[in-house]
Design a protein around this motif. Sequence first.
Motif, PDB file in Angstrom:
ATOM      1  N   ALA A  73       0.852  -1.192   0.000  1.00 60.43           N
ATOM      2  CA  ALA A  73       0.000   0.000   0.000  1.00 60.43           C
ATOM      3  C   ALA A  73       0.887   1.241   0.000  1.00 60.43           C
ATOM      4  CB  ALA A  73      -0.912  -0.002   1.228  1.00 60.43           C
ATOM      5  N   HIS A  75       2.159   2.671  -2.697  1.00 64.67           N
ATOM      6  CA  HIS A  75       3.080   2.681  -3.834  1.00 64.67           C
ATOM      7  C   HIS A  75       2.361   3.071  -5.127  1.00 64.67           C
ATOM      8  CE1 HIS A  75       5.473   0.391  -0.965  1.00 64.67           C
ATOM      9  NE2 HIS A  75       6.516   0.771  -1.685  1.00 64.67           N
ATOM     10  N   ASP A  76       1.276   3.809  -4.989  1.00 71.74           N
ATOM     11  CA  ASP A  76       0.484   4.176  -6.167  1.00 71.74           C
ATOM     12  C   ASP A  76       1.337   4.841  -7.240  1.00 71.74           C
ATOM     13  OD1 ASP A  76      -1.666   3.187  -4.808  1.00 71.74           O
ATOM     14  OD2 ASP A  76      -2.527   5.134  -4.326  1.00 71.74           O
ATOM     15  N   HIS A  77       2.250   5.701  -6.843  1.00 67.95           N
ATOM     16  CA  HIS A  77       3.085   6.400  -7.826  1.00 67.95           C
ATOM     17  C   HIS A  77       3.929   5.422  -8.645  1.00 67.95           C
ATOM     18  CE1 HIS A  77       5.689   5.894  -4.333  1.00 67.95           C
ATOM     19  NE2 HIS A  77       6.722   6.068  -5.143  1.00 67.95           N
ATOM     20  N   TRP A  79       3.092   2.187  -9.334  1.00 68.84           N
ATOM     21  CA  TRP A  79       2.212   1.426 -10.228  1.00 68.84           C
ATOM     22  C   TRP A  79       1.682   2.322 -11.336  1.00 68.84           C
ATOM     23  CZ3 TRP A  79       4.623  -2.114  -8.369  1.00 68.84           C
ATOM     24  CH2 TRP A  79       4.634  -2.469  -7.040  1.00 68.84           C
ATOM     25  N   GLU A  80       1.383   3.582 -11.019  1.00 71.71           N
ATOM     26  CA  GLU A  80       0.921   4.515 -12.047  1.00 71.71           C
ATOM     27  C   GLU A  80       2.019   4.757 -13.077  1.00 71.71           C
ATOM     28  OE1 GLU A  80      -0.287   7.786  -9.634  1.00 71.71           O
ATOM     29  OE2 GLU A  80      -2.168   6.830  -9.064  1.00 71.71           O
TER      30      GLU A  80
END
Length: 89
Positions: A73, A75-77, A79-80
């Motif tokens: 959790a 780590h959106d940047h 994966w994006e």
Amino acid sequence: MLLPSGYGRTWHKARTLALTPAGEASDLARRPYDLRHAGVSLRLNAGVPPTQVAEWAGHSVEVLLKIYAKVIAGHDHVWEGLTDEALGD
């Protein structure tokens, strides 16, 4: 044969020899099991697919994600960025 009490003493002595005083005072590798947790966490954070990490760890993907969801959790940047890269953006 190594008895459980001897195993613990040996582990703690190894930590003392391997870690700095600050590292020894931390929770880093407090128990041998912590190394397993660290290895699974490292692989997930490195982007190894959960299906592969689960297989290596001997978990189902469901159990792996239930236990380790907090590790991946935030780590959106990452994966994006990977998604944008795959789309050629």
